[in-house]
Design an enzyme around this catalytic site. Structure first.
Site, PDB file in Angstrom:
ATOM      1  N   ASN A 192       0.953  -1.215   0.012  1.00 22.41           N
ATOM      2  CA  ASN A 192      -0.120  -0.019   0.031  1.00 22.41           C
ATOM      3  C   ASN A 192       1.050   1.292  -0.052  1.00 22.41           C
ATOM      4  O   ASN A 192       1.639   1.452   0.953  1.00 22.41           O
ATOM      5  CB  ASN A 192      -0.807  -0.055   1.189  1.00 22.41           C
ATOM      6  CG  ASN A 192      -1.743   1.051   1.408  1.00 22.41           C
ATOM      7  OD1 ASN A 192      -1.602   2.074   0.419  1.00 22.41           O
ATOM      8  ND2 ASN A 192      -2.928   0.915   2.171  1.00 22.41           N
ATOM      9  N   ASP A 217      -7.214   3.829  -9.269  1.00 22.95           N
ATOM     10  CA  ASP A 217      -8.443   3.839  -8.966  1.00 22.95           C
ATOM     11  C   ASP A 217      -9.277   4.903  -8.522  1.00 22.95           C
ATOM     12  O   ASP A 217      -8.918   5.686  -7.586  1.00 22.95           O
ATOM     13  CB  ASP A 217      -8.957   2.697  -7.702  1.00 22.95           C
ATOM     14  CG  ASP A 217      -9.991   1.977  -7.645  1.00 22.95           C
ATOM     15  OD1 ASP A 217     -11.024   2.807  -7.935  1.00 22.95           O
ATOM     16  OD2 ASP A 217      -9.912   0.904  -7.294  1.00 22.95           O
TER      17      ASP A 217
END
Length: 321
Positions: A192, A217
């Protein structure tokens, strides 16, 4: 409608009284609008799922033309062939070891999930790269990794490349491909970026020369905006970690996402400058978006989106010396 009111008596609901024919009138008025919105929503989802290319709707606020709808129906297979053609030089195999398992990937991942908030382990860079002192490019949200592999193959002795991808299966497959190609200047880590970028980059022996964030995204819903990768903390880490003269390259096929990223990096203009101010060959439009991709190769998402008629919004920054 008069016949209906003559047969069915008035009803009382709470303190409001209304006749059934009035309610039917309202339904007849509402239903066409509801059906129209439902059809429009269904189209938007088809467009997004076909290649996650939404700007044909998001950027105009209206339904796309019929030609775009035809592209949506034909898009997945045709645009996949275009991707294969663009990356033909890599000659990647479709066969994978059994340990990789089934490669069905979730389109959306919640990066705030507790299991994804654990920092990634910093590798031994001297084992990962043949020369860990070379300038480093980091691609945040590297996806399948083809984009970064193409660059690594083109520049085998000049730069190192690091892909950070939150979906582990994509990372496992990408590293398998790297081994197949026998590349020693590229590596992928399941991480992440919001949590791991700073510690990974700070431990790298060489300079950080370029960070790319390409079509991340979008997390459309307002309540999910906090899931977007470009947030204040990450931007701060990127700008501070860049070498003087280093670059940040951002792009999206969704105008709202592109503007959000632009606003975050524009807030750092005391340390950054728009690339067109230092390189006159970089052509921009009236809003400051780059007219072409400066990397020499398009990303997979970029190929899909442009095939479906979407525009790509690009911006590049250079860190001040």
């Amino acid at each position: 409608m008069a016949a209906v009111s003559a047969i069915i008596p008035a009803n009382r609901v709470g303190r409001r009284t209304f006749t059934t024919h009035y309610a039917v009138d309202q339904l007849i008025t509402i239903i066409p609008t509801f059906v129209s919105r439902l059809q429009h929503t269904h189209f938007r989802r088809r467009l997004y799922c076909s290649a996650r290319s939404r700007s044909a709707i998001m950027n105009t606020g209206s339904a796309p033309a019929a030609s775009t709808m035809v592209a949506v129906r034909q898009g997945p297979e045709q645009s996949t062939r275009l991707v294969a053609l663009e990356y033909a030089d890599l000659n990647l195999t479709d066969k994978f070891p059994e340990e990789l398992g089934h490669l069905r990937i979730r389109q959306h991942v919640n990066p705030l999930r507790s299991t994804l908030m654990v920092p990634a382990k910093v590798p031994n860079w001297n084992e990962v790269y043949e020369d860990a002192t070379l300038p480093l490019m980091v691609d945040i949200g590297s996806g399948t990794g083809r984009f970064l592999m193409w660059l690594a193959k083109k520049n085998p002795n000049a730069k190192n490349y690091l892909g950070l991808e939150i979906k582990r299966k994509l990372v496992d497959r990408a590293n398998y491909w790297v081994n197949e190609l026998a590349l020693r200047n590229i590596h992928f880590i399941s991480a992440n970026a919001s949590v791991s970028f700073k510690q990974l980059v700070s431990a790298y022996p060489g300079p950080l020369m370029l960070v790319s964030i390409l079509c991340p995204d979008p997390h459309f819903k307002r309540k999910y905006r906090k899931r977007r990768v470009v947030q204040e903390a990450l931007v701060e880490s990127i700008v501070d970690s860049l070498m003087p003269g280093g670059h940040v390259f951002i792009q999206s096929d969704v105008l709202d996402v592109a503007m959000d990223m632009r606003d975050h990096f524009d807030a750092k203009l005391k340390k950054l400058i728009h690339i067109d101010n230092v390189d006159s060959t970089m052509e921009i439009d009236g809003d400051g978006w780059l007219l072409s991709n400066p990397m020499g190769i398009r990303t997979e998402r970029e190929i899909h989106a442009e095939f479906e008629g979407a525009r790509i919004y690009r911006r590049m920054y250079q860190k001040l010396m």
